[in-house]
Design a protein around this motif. Sequence first.
Motif, PDB file in Angstrom:
ATOM      1  N   LYS A  14       0.833  -1.207   0.000  1.00  0.00           N
ATOM      2  CA  LYS A  14       0.000   0.000   0.000  1.00  0.00           C
ATOM      3  C   LYS A  14       0.866   1.255   0.000  1.00  0.00           C
ATOM      4  O   LYS A  14       0.554   2.232  -0.685  1.00  0.00           O
ATOM      5  CB  LYS A  14      -0.943  -0.004   1.202  1.00  0.00           C
ATOM      6  N   ASP A  18       0.725   4.035  -2.852  1.00  0.00           N
ATOM      7  CA  ASP A  18       0.415   5.415  -2.468  1.00  0.00           C
ATOM      8  C   ASP A  18       1.507   6.382  -2.925  1.00  0.00           C
ATOM      9  O   ASP A  18       1.224   7.473  -3.420  1.00  0.00           O
ATOM     10  CB  ASP A  18       0.235   5.528  -0.955  1.00  0.00           C
ATOM     11  N   TRP A  22       1.029   9.311  -5.788  1.00  0.00           N
ATOM     12  CA  TRP A  22       1.277  10.738  -5.548  1.00  0.00           C
ATOM     13  C   TRP A  22       2.158  11.316  -6.650  1.00  0.00           C
ATOM     14  O   TRP A  22       1.846  12.346  -7.245  1.00  0.00           O
ATOM     15  CB  TRP A  22       1.912  10.956  -4.183  1.00  0.00           C
ATOM     16  N   TRP A  40       5.543   6.824   1.387  1.00  0.00           N
ATOM     17  CA  TRP A  40       4.405   7.267   2.194  1.00  0.00           C
ATOM     18  C   TRP A  40       3.997   6.098   3.084  1.00  0.00           C
ATOM     19  O   TRP A  40       3.548   5.075   2.603  1.00  0.00           O
ATOM     20  CB  TRP A  40       3.255   7.650   1.274  1.00  0.00           C
TER      21      TRP A  40
END
Length: 92
Positions: A14, A18, A22, A40
């Motif tokens: 994840k 993520d 971004w 992140w």
Amino acid sequence: MIDYAHMNDTDTIKSIIDTLAWFDIFDTPLTKEEIYTWLWTRSLDSPSKEVLYTQLYDMREQGQLGHEHGFFCLPGRESLFARRQLSTPIID
């Protein structure tokens, strides 16, 4: 859509998705070192470089990430590699 339930290290996966999502907003694929630097995370525990790099290459082998000349991106966004290569030396 990636099915996280059937993968091993869900938090790391994840975090990778993520982070790439971004930077995808800015049409920027990342190197594994950049992913590690800008990762992140939702917790204070970040994965080690070894764990992160292993997960990146596992995801690449499963077709869950685009990868070329040392750059990673979300699947289907491989066209970004050429643009990034114009501004960055080829690495691998």
